[in-house]
Enzyme design. Structure first.
Site, PDB file in Angstrom:
ATOM      1  N   LYS A  22       0.758  -1.195  -0.083  1.00 30.70           N
ATOM      2  CA  LYS A  22       0.044   0.031   0.109  1.00 30.70           C
ATOM      3  C   LYS A  22       0.910   1.288   0.029  1.00 30.70           C
ATOM      4  O   LYS A  22       0.537   2.186  -0.727  1.00 30.70           O
ATOM      5  CB  LYS A  22      -0.859  -0.025   1.236  1.00 30.70           C
ATOM      6  CG  LYS A  22      -1.611   1.273   1.476  1.00 30.70           C
ATOM      7  CD  LYS A  22      -2.411   1.209   2.888  1.00 30.70           C
ATOM      8  CE  LYS A  22      -1.881   1.419   4.082  1.00 30.70           C
ATOM      9  NZ  LYS A  22      -1.396   2.911   4.211  1.00 30.70           N
ATOM     10  N   ASN A  23       2.023   1.260   0.708  1.00 30.95           N
ATOM     11  CA  ASN A  23       2.628   2.490   0.988  1.00 30.95           C
ATOM     12  C   ASN A  23       3.544   2.565  -0.178  1.00 30.95           C
ATOM     13  O   ASN A  23       4.396   3.955  -0.064  1.00 30.95           O
ATOM     14  CB  ASN A  23       3.487   2.155   2.051  1.00 30.95           C
ATOM     15  CG  ASN A  23       2.567   2.772   3.703  1.00 30.95           C
ATOM     16  OD1 ASN A  23       1.366   2.876   3.251  1.00 30.95           O
ATOM     17  ND2 ASN A  23       3.022   2.536   4.577  1.00 30.95           N
ATOM     18  N   ARG A  94      -4.923  10.153   3.731  1.00 32.64           N
ATOM     19  CA  ARG A  94      -4.047  11.134   4.344  1.00 32.64           C
ATOM     20  C   ARG A  94      -2.885  11.313   3.127  1.00 32.64           C
ATOM     21  O   ARG A  94      -2.353  12.297   3.046  1.00 32.64           O
ATOM     22  CB  ARG A  94      -3.131  10.393   5.384  1.00 32.64           C
ATOM     23  CG  ARG A  94      -4.078  10.860   6.740  1.00 32.64           C
ATOM     24  CD  ARG A  94      -3.093  10.889   7.900  1.00 32.64           C
ATOM     25  NE  ARG A  94      -2.031  12.338   7.969  1.00 32.64           N
ATOM     26  CZ  ARG A  94      -2.523  13.394   7.977  1.00 32.64           C
ATOM     27  NH1 ARG A  94      -3.557  13.719   8.643  1.00 32.64           N
ATOM     28  NH2 ARG A  94      -1.583  14.377   7.786  1.00 32.64           N
ATOM     29  N   CYS A 118      -4.885  12.915  12.857  1.00 31.47           N
ATOM     30  CA  CYS A 118      -5.836  11.675  12.546  1.00 31.47           C
ATOM     31  C   CYS A 118      -5.611  10.994  14.016  1.00 31.47           C
ATOM     32  O   CYS A 118      -4.958  11.426  14.937  1.00 31.47           O
ATOM     33  CB  CYS A 118      -5.396  10.878  11.712  1.00 31.47           C
ATOM     34  SG  CYS A 118      -3.667   9.969  11.821  1.00 31.47           S
ATOM     35  N   ARG A 123       0.162  14.775  12.967  1.00 34.87           N
ATOM     36  CA  ARG A 123       0.612  14.719  11.571  1.00 34.87           C
ATOM     37  C   ARG A 123       0.754  16.117  10.736  1.00 34.87           C
ATOM     38  O   ARG A 123      -0.027  16.261   9.713  1.00 34.87           O
ATOM     39  CB  ARG A 123      -0.415  13.710  10.818  1.00 34.87           C
ATOM     40  CG  ARG A 123      -0.402  12.302  11.544  1.00 34.87           C
ATOM     41  CD  ARG A 123      -0.983  11.200  10.935  1.00 34.87           C
ATOM     42  NE  ARG A 123      -0.047  10.745   9.877  1.00 34.87           N
ATOM     43  CZ  ARG A 123      -0.165   9.531   9.080  1.00 34.87           C
ATOM     44  NH1 ARG A 123      -1.323   8.899   9.437  1.00 34.87           N
ATOM     45  NH2 ARG A 123       0.326   8.966   8.310  1.00 34.87           N
ATOM     46  N   PRO A 124       1.479  16.782  11.077  1.00 38.11           N
ATOM     47  CA  PRO A 124       1.802  18.236  10.348  1.00 38.11           C
ATOM     48  C   PRO A 124       2.605  17.671   8.947  1.00 38.11           C
ATOM     49  O   PRO A 124       3.209  16.799   8.838  1.00 38.11           O
ATOM     50  CB  PRO A 124       3.087  18.952  11.537  1.00 38.11           C
ATOM     51  CG  PRO A 124       3.223  17.914  12.170  1.00 38.11           C
ATOM     52  CD  PRO A 124       2.469  16.759  12.284  1.00 38.11           C
ATOM     53  N   ILE A 125       2.479  19.102   7.976  1.00 40.91           N
ATOM     54  CA  ILE A 125       2.903  18.751   6.810  1.00 40.91           C
ATOM     55  C   ILE A 125       4.189  19.705   6.711  1.00 40.91           C
ATOM     56  O   ILE A 125       4.423  20.230   5.440  1.00 40.91           O
ATOM     57  CB  ILE A 125       2.185  18.621   5.607  1.00 40.91           C
ATOM     58  CG1 ILE A 125       1.249  19.900   5.599  1.00 40.91           C
ATOM     59  CG2 ILE A 125       1.144  17.557   5.850  1.00 40.91           C
ATOM     60  CD1 ILE A 125       0.706  20.236   4.332  1.00 40.91           C
ATOM     61  N   LEU A 127       7.303  19.651   7.006  1.00 41.55           N
ATOM     62  CA  LEU A 127       8.641  19.428   6.287  1.00 41.55           C
ATOM     63  C   LEU A 127       8.288  19.429   4.782  1.00 41.55           C
ATOM     64  O   LEU A 127       9.266  19.731   4.011  1.00 41.55           O
ATOM     65  CB  LEU A 127       9.045  18.106   6.729  1.00 41.55           C
ATOM     66  CG  LEU A 127       9.410  17.949   8.214  1.00 41.55           C
ATOM     67  CD1 LEU A 127       9.895  16.648   8.741  1.00 41.55           C
ATOM     68  CD2 LEU A 127      10.527  19.041   8.620  1.00 41.55           C
ATOM     69  N   ASP A 306       4.557   0.796  12.174  1.00 42.77           N
ATOM     70  CA  ASP A 306       3.275   0.242  11.793  1.00 42.77           C
ATOM     71  C   ASP A 306       3.162  -1.077  12.158  1.00 42.77           C
ATOM     72  O   ASP A 306       2.239  -1.899  12.090  1.00 42.77           O
ATOM     73  CB  ASP A 306       3.368   0.204  10.019  1.00 42.77           C
ATOM     74  CG  ASP A 306       3.103   1.665   9.331  1.00 42.77           C
ATOM     75  OD1 ASP A 306       2.851   2.249  10.196  1.00 42.77           O
ATOM     76  OD2 ASP A 306       3.439   1.726   8.376  1.00 42.77           O
ATOM     77  N   ARG A 398      -8.678  -0.525   4.983  1.00 46.38           N
ATOM     78  CA  ARG A 398      -7.892   0.274   4.097  1.00 46.38           C
ATOM     79  C   ARG A 398      -6.546   0.055   3.822  1.00 46.38           C
ATOM     80  O   ARG A 398      -6.045   0.515   3.009  1.00 46.38           O
ATOM     81  CB  ARG A 398      -7.839   1.469   5.231  1.00 46.38           C
ATOM     82  CG  ARG A 398      -8.750   2.551   5.203  1.00 46.38           C
ATOM     83  CD  ARG A 398      -8.156   4.042   5.840  1.00 46.38           C
ATOM     84  NE  ARG A 398      -7.428   3.930   6.782  1.00 46.38           N
ATOM     85  CZ  ARG A 398      -6.134   4.091   6.901  1.00 46.38           C
ATOM     86  NH1 ARG A 398      -5.454   4.300   5.756  1.00 46.38           N
ATOM     87  NH2 ARG A 398      -5.493   4.153   7.957  1.00 46.38           N
TER      88      ARG A 398
HETATM   89  C1  UD1 Z   1       4.336   6.977   6.133  1.00 45.34           C
HETATM   90  C2  UD1 Z   1       3.381   5.799   6.094  1.00 45.34           C
HETATM   91  C3  UD1 Z   1       2.970   5.173   7.424  1.00 45.34           C
HETATM   92  C4  UD1 Z   1       4.093   4.906   8.599  1.00 45.34           C
HETATM   93  C5  UD1 Z   1       4.876   6.290   8.458  1.00 45.34           C
HETATM   94  C6  UD1 Z   1       6.054   6.162   9.236  1.00 45.34           C
HETATM   95  C7  UD1 Z   1       2.522   5.816   3.872  1.00 45.34           C
HETATM   96  C8  UD1 Z   1       1.226   6.057   3.117  1.00 45.34           C
HETATM   97  N1  UD1 Z   1       2.444   6.096   5.245  1.00 45.34           N
HETATM   98  O1  UD1 Z   1       3.153   7.733   6.703  1.00 45.34           O
HETATM   99  O2  UD1 Z   1       2.273   3.899   7.217  1.00 45.34           O
HETATM  100  O3  UD1 Z   1       3.395   4.854   9.535  1.00 45.34           O
HETATM  101  O4  UD1 Z   1       5.261   6.496   7.083  1.00 45.34           O
HETATM  102  O5  UD1 Z   1       6.795   4.936   8.906  1.00 45.34           O
HETATM  103  O6  UD1 Z   1       3.405   5.795   3.317  1.00 45.34           O
HETATM  104  N2  UD1 Z   1       6.299  14.639  10.438  1.00 45.34           N
HETATM  105  C9  UD1 Z   1       6.219  16.129  10.831  1.00 45.34           C
HETATM  106  N3  UD1 Z   1       6.075  16.962   9.674  1.00 45.34           N
HETATM  107  C10 UD1 Z   1       6.126  16.650   8.458  1.00 45.34           C
HETATM  108  C11 UD1 Z   1       5.769  15.394   8.168  1.00 45.34           C
HETATM  109  C12 UD1 Z   1       6.094  14.327   9.140  1.00 45.34           C
HETATM  110  O7  UD1 Z   1       6.507  16.638  11.843  1.00 45.34           O
HETATM  111  O8  UD1 Z   1       6.121  17.635   7.657  1.00 45.34           O
HETATM  112  C13 UD1 Z   1       6.248  13.870  11.489  1.00 45.34           C
HETATM  113  C14 UD1 Z   1       4.830  13.021  11.620  1.00 45.34           C
HETATM  114  O9  UD1 Z   1       3.831  13.805  12.341  1.00 45.34           O
HETATM  115  C15 UD1 Z   1       5.145  11.605  12.552  1.00 45.34           C
HETATM  116  C16 UD1 Z   1       6.664  11.604  11.982  1.00 45.34           C
HETATM  117  O10 UD1 Z   1       7.043  12.715  11.133  1.00 45.34           O
HETATM  118  O11 UD1 Z   1       5.289  11.807  13.661  1.00 45.34           O
HETATM  119  C17 UD1 Z   1       6.709  10.599  10.801  1.00 45.34           C
HETATM  120  O12 UD1 Z   1       5.916  10.746   9.652  1.00 45.34           O
HETATM  121  P1  UD1 Z   1       6.029  10.405   8.408  1.00 45.34           P
HETATM  122  O13 UD1 Z   1       7.334   9.791   7.919  1.00 45.34           O
HETATM  123  O14 UD1 Z   1       5.903  11.524   7.518  1.00 45.34           O
HETATM  124  O15 UD1 Z   1       4.978   9.505   7.982  1.00 45.34           O
HETATM  125  P2  UD1 Z   1       3.901   9.459   6.624  1.00 45.34           P
HETATM  126  O16 UD1 Z   1       4.516   9.652   5.472  1.00 45.34           O
HETATM  127  O17 UD1 Z   1       2.750  10.246   6.961  1.00 45.34           O
END
Ligand code: UD1
Length: 417
Positions: A22-23, A94, A118, A123-125, A127, A306, A398
């Site tokens: 999926k990922n 997401r 969630c 889960r901020p964006i 970065l 995960d 999902r």
């Molecule tokens: C992806 C996976 C998810 C997995 C996660 C960590 C997909 C679709 N999902 O999620 O299954 O659990 O990697 O291996 O591939 N963060 C920030 N700022 C940002 C982005 C992230 O602070 O801009 C934080 C997040 O809140 C979290 C951590 O970084 O605490 C890890 O997040 P991230 O590696 O980005 O996970 P996802 O890509 O959302």
């Protein structure tokens, strides 16, 4: 709302084929927006999340044809829209944030509703946005929307404060069509990043170092089409390995990349479970006593977040005391109160869970709060001494292809109602 009804399971036994990841599927589907040519992607897992990504791509102007027998889809997007002002669509998935990098690079603009938190964290964006800004985009936020604009993205050096998987993917995708060279430092090293880079390189991108923490991208004017097969889902594989272990079974997983499961395999061996790795298979033999083990979730190649919930279910019935530390997401212990309802002895102190292993769990009515939490309750139900019902199992669907059918084929009784 559907539920899984799970009976106490005999030792699972047999062979099970693992679906596509999926990922990997989600970012690779989003990456097809980078080209106007045909892309055919195979080994796509038939899941709610991949269906929602498909709906999102169609909303953005992609034409998509399915070949169900091969789990493959053909995608072509001649003129993508770059306004994703559809809250419902984005809110359902997401990973919809992953269309931002490709659309910004290809069309010079993206508008998207701000994703909320969630169940597992805020889960901020930030970065992703910092990276787009470093590539020259002007970011504006307001009224619940984020907009990024750039006449042309310009390659640069980007250091990620944390190796976020999603940010690494979005920035690789954006940089493939930027002018000049981009270097991503402290990048995520997950196998799904390597898969995305391999797909993009097949489209004609120039990406080196995926799988290490420094990724170099030489920007191209345009990308072509390609056929590509997605890697196997290491989280589905790990979950079924734990299901085999908790029932003291003997199960062989096929069509996988054993290397991707190293952190899970190592912990299972520490717990006294025999694991035999083949070239594309893993055999789990759990006839011995299961011992306690300590876990700390970390970015790859550390123990995957995960797999934390499923492994916690196994430790709940192991011999001794285990300590589980969750470092990736701030709220990823939602399965623990539910496991306690099944008799598990687990204390939580902040991001640490202390588990006193018990002999067996009791069946109960429990609720899946998110995807992996839900999977852990199904696993716990297999080891309970009477019937378990896992409510809200849409969360589980999902991310797991026919989990009930796969477990039933190995001898369990898991019914979707
Ligand atoms: C992806 C996976 C998810 C997995 C996660 C960590 C997909 C679709 N999902 O999620 O299954 O659990 O990697 O291996 O591939 N963060 C920030 N700022 C940002 C982005 C992230 O602070 O801009 C934080 C997040 O809140 C979290 C951590 O970084 O605490 C890890 O997040 P991230 O590696 O980005 O996970 P996802 O890509 O959302």
């Amino acid at each position: 709302m559907q539920k899984y009804v799970i009976e106490p399971s005999p030792p699972l036994h047999g062979e099970v084929k693992i679906s596509g990841a999926k990922n990997s599927a989600l970012p690779i589907m989003a990456a097809t927006l980078l080209t106007s040519e045909n892309c055919t992607i195979s080994n796509i897992p038939q899941l709610l999340d991949t269906q929602n990504m498909r709906i999102l791509l169609e909303f953005l102007g992609a034409e998509i044809e399915s070949f169900v027998s091969k789990n493959s889809i053909k995608i072509v997007c001649k003129n993508p829209k770059n306004d994703v002002s559809n809250y419902d669509l984005v809110n359902k998935l997401r990973a919809s944030i992953l269309v931002c990098g490709p659309l910004l690079a290809r069309t010079g603009k993206i508008k998207i509703p701000m994703p909320g938190g969630c169940q597992i964290g805020t889960r901020p964006i930030n970065l992703h946005l910092k990276g787009f800004a470093a590539l020259g985009a002007k970011i504006t936020q307001g009224n619940g929307y984020i907009e990024a604009r750039a006449r042309k993205l310009i390659g640069t050096q980007i250091y990620l404060d944390f190796p976020s998987v999603g940010a690494t993917e979005n920035l690789i995708m954006a940089a493939t069509l930027a002018e000049g060279n981009t270097t991503l430092e402290n990048a995520a090293t997950e196998p799904e990043i390597i898969d995305l880079a391999a797909f993009l390189n097949k489209l004609g991108a120039s990406i080196h170092g995926a799988g290490t923490d420094t990724i170099k991208i030489v920007g191209k004017k345009s990308l072509s089409g390609a056929n590509y097969k997605i890697i196997a889902d290491r989280v589905e594989a790990g979950t079924l390995m734990i299901a085999a272990a908790i029932t003291r079974g003997n199960v062989t997983l096929t069509d996988i990349i054993p290397e991707h499961l190293k952190p899970v395999t190592a912990k299972m061996r520490e717990s006294g479970i025999d694991i035999v790795e083949g070239k594309t298979t893993i055999q789990v033999d759990a006839t011995q006593k299961i011992k306690a083990a300590d876990i700390k979730t970390l970015p790859f190649p550390g123990f995957p977040t995960d797999m934390q919930a499923p492994f916690t279910a196994l430790l709940a019935v192991s011999d001794g005391t285990s300590v589980v530390i969750e470092t990736i997401f701030e709220n990823r212990f939602m399965h623990i109160p539910e496991l306690r309802r099944m008799g598990a002895s687990i204390k939580i102190d902040g991001r640490t869970a202390i588990i006193e292993g018990i002999k067996s769990l009791n069946g109960a009515i429990v609720r899946a709060t998110d995807l992996r939490a839900g999977a852990s309750l199904v696993i716990a139900g297999l080891a309970a001494n009477n019937q378990t019902e896992v409510l809200d199992c849409e969360h589980i669907q999902r991310g797991y292809v026919n989990l009930e059918k796969k477990l039933t084929s190995l001898g369990a009784s898991v019914i979707l109602k």
